[in-house]
Design an enzyme around this catalytic site. Structure first.
Site, mmCIF file in Angstrom:
data_model
loop_
_atom_site.group_PDB
_atom_site.id
_atom_site.type_symbol
_atom_site.label_atom_id
_atom_site.label_comp_id
_atom_site.label_asym_id
_atom_site.label_seq_id
_atom_site.Cartn_x
_atom_site.Cartn_y
_atom_site.Cartn_z
ATOM 1 C CG HIS A 38 -12.925 35.623 47.702
ATOM 2 N ND1 HIS A 38 -13.536 36.126 48.077
ATOM 3 C CD2 HIS A 38 -12.836 34.173 47.939
ATOM 4 C CE1 HIS A 38 -13.383 35.216 49.588
ATOM 5 N NE2 HIS A 38 -12.614 34.187 49.470
ATOM 6 C CG ASP A 44 -16.779 37.910 48.372
ATOM 7 O OD1 ASP A 44 -15.697 37.098 47.915
ATOM 8 O OD2 ASP A 44 -18.022 37.467 47.917
ATOM 9 C CG ASP A 61 -12.668 32.819 52.859
ATOM 10 O OD1 ASP A 61 -12.189 32.899 52.129
ATOM 11 O OD2 ASP A 61 -13.733 31.945 53.190
ATOM 12 C CD GLU A 78 -14.883 32.121 47.094
ATOM 13 O OE1 GLU A 78 -15.018 30.730 46.928
ATOM 14 O OE2 GLU A 78 -15.746 32.557 48.194
ATOM 15 C CD GLU A 79 -16.505 33.844 51.037
ATOM 16 O OE1 GLU A 79 -17.606 32.407 51.047
ATOM 17 O OE2 GLU A 79 -15.689 33.879 51.656
ATOM 18 C CD GLU A 84 -10.456 30.817 48.616
ATOM 19 O OE1 GLU A 84 -10.739 31.112 49.887
ATOM 20 O OE2 GLU A 84 -11.748 31.113 48.184
ATOM 21 C CG HIS A 90 -17.271 31.151 55.709
ATOM 22 N ND1 HIS A 90 -17.778 30.780 55.402
ATOM 23 C CD2 HIS A 90 -16.056 31.716 55.195
ATOM 24 C CE1 HIS A 90 -17.368 30.305 53.675
ATOM 25 N NE2 HIS A 90 -16.366 30.874 53.842
#
Lengths: 391, 391
Positions: free
Chosen positions: A100, A102, A130, A160-161, A189, A363
């Site tokens: 992903h 984003d 990530d 995705e997030e 990932e 994150h």
């Protein structure tokens, strides 16, 4: 114009550029043989969920240049801010590698910096782990390929997030499922550049008690819904989660209250209390089985399913998955968190998680990825797709 | 000006009044011998907490007119939106009658209406029962007195329905405690025109558990604070509240969870959970004793007192209180809800609740008071203060 602007030593303030400034694509292309540098440059193009267009544009253009280069041609398709590029070499097997574009919101960590951490060089930035390191792994490998032994589909996607309903991979699966056909899917990932097979499913339920409101000075006139929830918390506190072996991997389950709410005012016996429970269940169980288990645990209480994502079996019994495990050269582990591998599993495509970066930093404000790990992941993926070039 | 304004049949649009419109005070004064009508007119002057000035002005002016009438002179003091008026006849005993002017917010029930309910005529309005009927009882009785056997202090105050720190009675007690000196205080809160002695105390505590946050996919990495609260809810669910006899009245206690909160996100093991517990304790116990009881019940947990109001003993053993009971002619009952009688109790003044209206309708959208009950309460109070006039 200020007086200084005409000073003979400083020259004109806005001198016309003698050459065109490099575009995002130019900057990315120049780093295609340096995985860590490419990771940093990807991080420097902000792409918080919903704002992926600039990065998707650059990636689409870059794939065009890769296609025009010495490697195999790529069929390139754009869907919203997802970009799909695939070889059409007529190989017996096709591998899909997805990542992903984003990130979660930036916390003062863009642009990226290089740091030394415990003697290791890292890229420090939002998205470093990530999963722009994973995206870098995709692009570096795409550019390095000359004659892969397997056809490859590269998928870059948006959203995705955030809410699963917005997920770009889900959108592509709905719009163009043919683009996602493959014999093995690898989701980039972060997995410490090891293979994590499948994923646990996840279900959230609200367990609710109701009562009768009353003034708390005359509590005996009412029925307290918070008190009524005591046996539910007792069940949760006493519960011991199972570990279930699926296709040789041990999936540890979890059952957790993740929220509780009740109360009307400081002087009122409350008539409703709700505890939200999250069940992470082994991929050998269906969502229906997970729900039945929770309804049995909380028998006699109102149970409402508020969220469900099925798990994914590791699928490591297939020969192509075994070949991938051999190429990476590390023992596969189970994935406990839910990931988009489950979307491939639902399409009948066995899928594993494999990407650089430690998922514990995802994150986080101190998100980073070890430069050496990005390079190692690129080498491993290339070894699988084109063993000749990686020797 | 519209064409219609000059129509010969309708006359001028804004005809000059031939007499001055009646003021709030005029309207109240005209109803001083009709308790239900006065209740309705008091309700028609909105006085939600914080907005009592208009009603306080009217009451202050009305008390001036009553003082100038055939009854005893009144010393009148204004403190913010509280008004105090008292006789100075040199009687051996002084009775204080207090009522609050404010109401909770209006729910489409102002102005008042008259209705028939189960064969009874009622005044239907915000404040009808809590407690403009009680204020009407004060004003009707003040106007009816000629030669009371006891000196009387009438107290009308603001901000009863909101944060205790704003309470007008508390402010007067701080500014001018001499104004509240009395041998018996009667608080005109709705009590079905019966005597309710004293009040239970009230304490709120937060009982807190802490844990360790973790991703709910790896719950075993954390400690769930909601699960940790299970024994606290079990204690609450199993608890049987005591009934304590104080000065001959039975005070039933209550112990209730009134709020519970915990949770970080749908995929996070929470590290904190708090249940707010309200303990209504008999007036024979001090706040310190109540706190000790809760700390014993929730031993091993973090307990924080967030609110405390001491209870008030009924004080019915004093001769003046006995005389009041005889005048009203009904068996006294315990008051379970906390009221401002506790403020008098803290000043050493025995205090009882006595007022028209069913407390169950307080703060409700269907708030109302029976007209006959307002009249009966006025007669009872007059019988106590001036037995000759009420015969």
């Amino acid at each position: 114009m200020s007086a200084d602007a005409s000073h003979p030593d400083t020259g004109p303030a806005g001198a016309a550029p003698t050459e065109t400034a490099p575009t995002d694509t130019d900057l990315l292309e120049a780093a295609l043989t340096r995985p860590a540098e490419l990771t940093a440059r990807l991080c420097d193009i902000p792409s918080v969920s919903g704002d992926e267009a600039r990065l998707a544009d650059a990636v689409e253009e870059l794939l065009g240049r890769i296609s025009a280069g010495p490697g195999p041609d790529l069929e390139i398709v754009r869907d919203g801010d997802a970009v799909i590029a695939r070889t059409r070499l007529g190989r017996a097997e096709r591998v899909l590698v997805a990542g992903h574009l984003d990130t979660v919101p930036i916390e003062g960590n863009v642009p990226s910096t290089r740091r030394e951490l415990d003697g290791e060089e890292v890229v420090w930035a939002r998205g470093a782990c990530d999963m722009k390191a994973g995206v870098a792994m995709q692009l570096v490998t795409a550019a390095a390929l000359r004659a892969p032994v397997r056809d490859v589909t590269w998928v870059f996607y948006d959203h995705e997030e955030v809410d699963a309903a917005l997920n770009g991979l889900g959108r592509v699966a709905a719009n163009r499922p043919d683009l996602l056909e493959a014999d093995l899917a690898v989701l980039g990932e972060p997995s410490d550049a090891g293979i994590q097979g499948g994923c646990n499913g996840t279900m959230r339920v609200d367990v609710r008690t109701t009562g009768v409101r009353a003034h708390s000075a005359r509590a005996f006139m009412g029925v307290n819904a918070i008190h009524a929830l005591a046996p539910v918390l007792a069940v949760l506190a006493a519960h011991e989660a199972e570990t279930v072996t699926v296709d040789g991997l041990d999936y540890r389950e979890s059952l957790s209250a993740v929220g509780i709410r009740g109360g009307v005012a400081g002087n009122v016996v409350p008539d409703e209390c709700v505890v939200s429970v999250n069940y992470r269940f082994a991929p050998s169980k269906s969502g229906a089985e997970a729900e039945a288990h929770l309804r049995e645990l909380f028998a006699g209480y109102e149970v409402e399913v508020t969220d469900l994502s099925e798990g994914a079996r590791p699928g490591l019994d297939r020969p192509i998955a075994q070949a991938f495990v051999e190429a990476i050269g590390a023992e596969p582990a189970p994935k406990l968190g839910w990931t988009d591998v489950a979307r491939f599993s639902a399409l009948g495509v066995p899928a594993v998680n494999f990407g650089p970066g430690n998922p514990l930093y995802a994150h986080k404000a101190d998100e980073h990825v070890a430069c050496a790990e990005v390079s190692a992941a690129c080498r491993s993926l290339l070894a699988f797709l084109e063993p000749e070039r990686s020797r």
